[in-house]
Scaffold this motif. Structure first.
Motif, mmCIF file in Angstrom:
data_model
loop_
_atom_site.group_PDB
_atom_site.id
_atom_site.type_symbol
_atom_site.label_atom_id
_atom_site.label_comp_id
_atom_site.label_asym_id
_atom_site.label_seq_id
_atom_site.Cartn_x
_atom_site.Cartn_y
_atom_site.Cartn_z
ATOM 1 N N ALA A 41 0.817 -1.223 0.000
ATOM 2 C CA ALA A 41 0.000 0.000 0.000
ATOM 3 C C ALA A 41 0.847 1.267 0.000
ATOM 4 N N PRO A 42 1.792 1.442 0.937
ATOM 5 C CA PRO A 42 2.612 2.654 0.883
ATOM 6 C C PRO A 42 3.482 2.737 -0.364
ATOM 7 N N GLU A 43 3.912 1.597 -0.885
ATOM 8 C CA GLU A 43 4.711 1.621 -2.112
ATOM 9 C C GLU A 43 3.877 2.107 -3.297
ATOM 10 N N GLU A 44 2.623 1.695 -3.356
ATOM 11 C CA GLU A 44 1.752 2.142 -4.440
ATOM 12 C C GLU A 44 1.489 3.634 -4.333
ATOM 13 N N ILE A 45 1.308 4.127 -3.106
ATOM 14 C CA ILE A 45 1.110 5.563 -2.904
ATOM 15 C C ILE A 45 2.346 6.338 -3.354
ATOM 16 N N HIS A 114 10.925 -6.647 -2.997
ATOM 17 C CA HIS A 114 9.920 -6.963 -4.017
ATOM 18 C C HIS A 114 8.763 -7.747 -3.397
ATOM 19 N N ALA A 115 9.069 -8.608 -2.450
ATOM 20 C CA ALA A 115 8.018 -9.353 -1.760
ATOM 21 C C ALA A 115 7.131 -8.427 -0.942
ATOM 22 N N ASN A 116 7.694 -7.277 -0.540
ATOM 23 C CA ASN A 116 6.943 -6.314 0.266
ATOM 24 C C ASN A 116 6.339 -5.180 -0.556
ATOM 25 N N GLY A 117 6.373 -5.299 -1.885
ATOM 26 C CA GLY A 117 5.704 -4.310 -2.730
ATOM 27 C C GLY A 117 6.582 -3.362 -3.502
ATOM 28 N N ILE A 118 7.908 -3.486 -3.393
ATOM 29 C CA ILE A 118 8.819 -2.600 -4.130
ATOM 30 C C ILE A 118 8.677 -2.865 -5.633
ATOM 31 N N PRO A 119 8.428 -1.814 -6.451
ATOM 32 C CA PRO A 119 8.305 -2.006 -7.897
ATOM 33 C C PRO A 119 9.673 -1.991 -8.583
ATOM 34 N N ILE A 120 9.687 -2.213 -9.872
ATOM 35 C CA ILE A 120 10.896 -2.093 -10.693
ATOM 36 C C ILE A 120 10.837 -0.759 -11.415
ATOM 37 N N SER A 121 11.925 0.010 -11.351
ATOM 38 C CA SER A 121 11.958 1.343 -11.951
ATOM 39 C C SER A 121 13.067 1.440 -12.991
ATOM 40 N N GLY A 122 12.750 1.996 -14.150
ATOM 41 C CA GLY A 122 13.735 2.379 -15.147
ATOM 42 C C GLY A 122 14.742 1.310 -15.521
ATOM 43 N N LYS A 123 15.888 1.775 -16.047
ATOM 44 C CA LYS A 123 16.966 0.881 -16.460
ATOM 45 C C LYS A 123 17.840 0.539 -15.265
ATOM 46 N N ARG A 124 18.347 -0.656 -15.273
ATOM 47 C CA ARG A 124 19.070 -1.210 -14.127
ATOM 48 C C ARG A 124 20.199 -0.309 -13.630
ATOM 49 N N ASP A 125 21.022 0.191 -14.530
ATOM 50 C CA ASP A 125 22.240 0.904 -14.135
ATOM 51 C C ASP A 125 22.117 2.417 -14.222
ATOM 52 N N ASP A 126 20.889 2.936 -14.201
ATOM 53 C CA ASP A 126 20.668 4.377 -14.333
ATOM 54 C C ASP A 126 20.290 5.042 -13.014
ATOM 55 N N ALA A 127 20.901 4.617 -11.926
ATOM 56 C CA ALA A 127 20.528 5.184 -10.624
ATOM 57 C C ALA A 127 21.026 6.615 -10.453
ATOM 58 N N PHE A 128 22.234 6.915 -10.952
ATOM 59 C CA PHE A 128 22.834 8.229 -10.679
ATOM 60 C C PHE A 128 22.827 9.115 -11.919
ATOM 61 N N PRO A 129 22.354 10.373 -11.763
ATOM 62 C CA PRO A 129 21.668 10.933 -10.595
ATOM 63 C C PRO A 129 20.162 10.737 -10.735
ATOM 64 N N SER A 130 19.400 11.124 -9.732
ATOM 65 C CA SER A 130 17.941 11.058 -9.834
ATOM 66 C C SER A 130 17.429 12.222 -10.676
ATOM 67 N N GLY A 131 16.842 11.906 -11.824
ATOM 68 C CA GLY A 131 16.277 12.956 -12.668
ATOM 69 C C GLY A 131 15.093 13.639 -12.013
ATOM 70 N N HIS A 132 14.268 12.858 -11.304
ATOM 71 C CA HIS A 132 13.130 13.443 -10.606
ATOM 72 C C HIS A 132 13.598 14.467 -9.582
ATOM 73 N N ALA A 133 14.626 14.092 -8.801
ATOM 74 C CA ALA A 133 15.134 15.006 -7.779
ATOM 75 C C ALA A 133 15.791 16.229 -8.407
#
Length: 207
Positions: A41-45, A114-133
């Motif tokens: 639930a919090p992950e979906e929010i 993932h068992a607790n609701g964590i989704p998959i985001s974007g490309k695997r190796d594109d963590a840095f930097p956060s474009g949203h931030a």
């Protein structure tokens, strides 16, 4: 050829880029705590809220604001120009940086999450930097010119939306901090070009 194949080929040739960045100990500790203690639930929010900082949404809003500012006075037109330019630049900069840096997203390194609701985001190796931030850092910086009543909620919203990227394990905490700081710096630099937040020229007194 796929991007991963090109990256592998560059590494075999000894090319200097991309540079691999590893998360800090604090990054790993925060990500593990989220993975263990979250729920669907919090992950979906958080996943829904994070759309508020998505570049496509922000580009549409900036374009609409630019159109609405036309013919509304020099100050508003300048603000519209500034918002559109900053949003475009903040959309392009992360894509360029992600070609230079490789960092595995935390959501690729968790099973419990993932068992607790964590989704998959974007490309695997594109963590840095956060474009949203990065977008949110630019927004928070631009809002610094507003009165306190408008500035504080906008900046609080920018920080909150940035943190959703940590909550869904799309980024490490350091990715979000770096992106936010880069966005603020970008916005300040672009003021030199756009002249934001200049005021309307004074009008002559009526006779």
């Amino acid at each position: 050829m796929h991007t991963t194949a090109r990256v592998r080929a560059r590494r075999q040739r000894g090319a200097p880029f991309p540079i691999t960045i590893r998360p800090t100990a604090a990054d790993a500790m925060i990500a593990r705590a989220i993975a263990r203690n979250t729920a669907p639930a919090p992950e979906e929010i958080a996943r829904t809220l994070t759309w508020g900082a998505d570049e496509k949404v922000l580009l549409a809003l900036a374009a609409a604001g630019w159109l609405a500012s036309r013919g509304r006075g020099a100050s508003l037109e300048r603000a519209g120009n500034h918002a559109l330019l900053v949003t475009v630049a903040a959309s392009l900069l992360p894509h360029g940086l992600k070609l230079l840096f490789n960092q595995t997203r935390p959501d690729r390194l968790t099973v419990a999450g993932h068992a607790n609701g964590i989704p998959i985001s974007g490309k695997r190796d594109d963590a840095f930097p956060s474009g949203h931030a990065l977008h949110m850092g630019a927004l928070a910086s631009a809002a610094a010119t507003l009165p306190a009543g408008a500035r504080r909620p906008i900046q609080a919203l920018a920080v909150g939306l940035s943190l959703t990227r940590v909550m869904v394990l799309a980024h490490w905490t350091s990715d979000v901090i770096a992106g936010f700081g880069l966005g603020a710096l970008l916005e300040r630099l672009l003021r030199l070009w756009t002249g934001y937040p200049g005021d309307d020229p004074p009008r002559g007194k009526a006779r």
